[in-house]
Design an enzyme around this catalytic site. Structure first.
Site, PDB file in Angstrom:
ATOM      1  N   ARG A  87       0.864  -1.182   0.000  1.00 19.71           N
ATOM      2  CA  ARG A  87       0.000   0.000   0.000  1.00 19.71           C
ATOM      3  C   ARG A  87       0.903   1.236   0.000  1.00 19.71           C
ATOM      4  O   ARG A  87       1.833   1.312   0.813  1.00 19.71           O
ATOM      5  CB  ARG A  87      -0.959   0.033   1.203  1.00 19.71           C
ATOM      6  CG  ARG A  87      -1.980  -1.101   1.194  1.00 19.71           C
ATOM      7  CD  ARG A  87      -3.146  -0.829   2.132  1.00 19.71           C
ATOM      8  NE  ARG A  87      -4.048   0.184   1.603  1.00 19.71           N
ATOM      9  CZ  ARG A  87      -5.094   0.668   2.267  1.00 19.71           C
ATOM     10  NH1 ARG A  87      -5.342   0.252   3.491  1.00 19.71           N
ATOM     11  NH2 ARG A  87      -5.872   1.584   1.721  1.00 19.71           N
ATOM     12  N   ASP A 235      -3.107   8.966   7.523  1.00 19.76           N
ATOM     13  CA  ASP A 235      -2.234   7.937   6.962  1.00 19.76           C
ATOM     14  C   ASP A 235      -0.860   8.496   6.610  1.00 19.76           C
ATOM     15  O   ASP A 235       0.103   7.747   6.548  1.00 19.76           O
ATOM     16  CB  ASP A 235      -2.887   7.308   5.730  1.00 19.76           C
ATOM     17  CG  ASP A 235      -3.999   6.359   6.128  1.00 19.76           C
ATOM     18  OD1 ASP A 235      -3.742   5.150   6.187  1.00 19.76           O
ATOM     19  OD2 ASP A 235      -5.121   6.828   6.412  1.00 19.76           O
TER      20      ASP A 235
END
Length: 358
Positions: A87, A235
């Site tokens: 990711r 994030d």
């Protein structure tokens, strides 16, 4: 159990794809299995991804047949590339993997077995640090929550998104444990419904009152005066304070500014990337369009429809009231206070919380 747990040489994860209908434990015995769990969002949330990746590196060391240190380190570099590719946006993943590589490169570790033991210990240390970090953020953030407040929360930032306790949801949890009467408006968080599936599930376990709302209803509740504060996770945080978080966060920040509602980001300093100058430099993950066109495999759009599916958006720093970290609450100018929080300034500040006069 914790959402990320090490048990007898196996990484055990709560499979978040199966919640809230069933609790399934996923066991990972190789770095490839960990990378797949991250990619498919069996484990998700930036801190949880970082801890899982650290254990993925430990598994790479344990499963390596290398009999000399140089060969083992080459294998770890390959595992690092695999995990980092799973990711692209959550910087905790890269932070944790690089920390594990630095530990493995310690020349004091003279043989492969010493490297293996050191990496297992380091991964466990990362996991334990995450829990302590979350509790500290909860204490700082709870000072912002008043008795009777209604809190708007996006995505999932609780124990499921971390090793345990939570970031933004950890602040809510702390306020509840302090006896404050609070209510949480839970954005459903399309397209994967982390709010409706995961945050609602966690709040039920904790006994915290909440109401699930459609993402598009947030403005309605703000305009009605029914939101006192917005709390979200992150994030990746750029050096200037721009924040990448679950898509829909930017919309909430703009709405909060319009209605004069405080908007706080809750994230550990490991989520800050000093090498990313601003939000435009943050890579945004584009996920499979089927996540938008289907819900749990059931089509909701006509055959032939196409969809765009950015997993994150970027909220400019100017819309953020403050960033709650384990070192205190950072306020504008974020670029200065971020440098101090990371120890990149010459000034010797023992705790960034001093910046807000506590």
């Amino acid at each position: 159990m914790r959402s990320v747990e090490w048990h007898d040489g196996v990484l055990r994860l709560i499979d978040q794809r199966r919640l809230p209908h069933e609790t399934v434990i996923l066991e990972c015995e190789t770095p490839e299995a960990v990378a797949e769990a991250i990619r498919t969002m069996a484990v998700r949330g930036a801190p949880a991804i970082g801890a899982a990746a650290a254990f993925g590196m430990a598994l790479a060391a344990l499963r390596s047949p290398a009999s000399d240190r140089a060969a083992l380190l080459r294998g770890l570099e390959a595992a690092a590339r695999l995990l980092k590719a799973s990711r692209p946006t959550a910087v905790n993943l890269f932070w944790a993997v690089d920390r594990m590589l630095r530990r493995a490169a310690d020349e004091g570790l003279e043989d492969p077995q010493a490297v293996r033991e050191a990496l297992v210990a380091e991964a466990i240390r990362i996991a334990e640090e995450d829990v302590e970090t979350n509790r500290r953020m909860g204490q700082y953030g709870a000072t912002l929550i008043r008795d009777g407040d209604t809190i708007l929360h996006h995505c999932n930032t609780g124990a499921l998104a971390t090793v345990d306790y939570g970031t933004a949801l950890g602040v809510i949890r702390t306020a509840h444990e302090q006896g404050k009467r609070i209510h949480v408006l839970v954005d459903e968080t399309r397209p994967r419904l982390q709010g409706a599936r995961l945050t609602a599930w966690e709040l039920l376990q904790l006994g915290i009152p909440f109401t699930v709302i459609a993402d598009g209803a947030a403005g309605y509740f703000m305009r009605k005066g029914k939101v006192n504060i917005v709390l979200v996770g992150a994030d990746r945080i750029a050096a200037n304070g721009d924040v990448a978080n679950k898509v829909g966060t930017y919309t909430l920040a703009v709405l909060a500014r319009e209605h004069g509602i405080p908007f706080y980001v809750v994230a550990p300093t490991s989520t800050i990337d000093p090498n990313t100058p601003n939000g435009d430099a943050i890579p945004i993950e584009e996920r499979d369009e089927r996540e938008v066109l289907e819900i749990e495999g059931v089509p909701i759009a006509p055959r032939g429809a196409r969809a765009a599916n950015p997993a994150f958006d970027v909220t400019p720093a100017r819309y953020i009231t403050g960033i709650i970290t384990e070192k205190g609450i950072l306020y504008p100018p974020f670029d200065l206070h971020i440098r101090r929080a990371l120890g990149l300034e010459q000034e010797d500040l023992q705790d960034v919380v001093a910046l807000r006069g506590l």
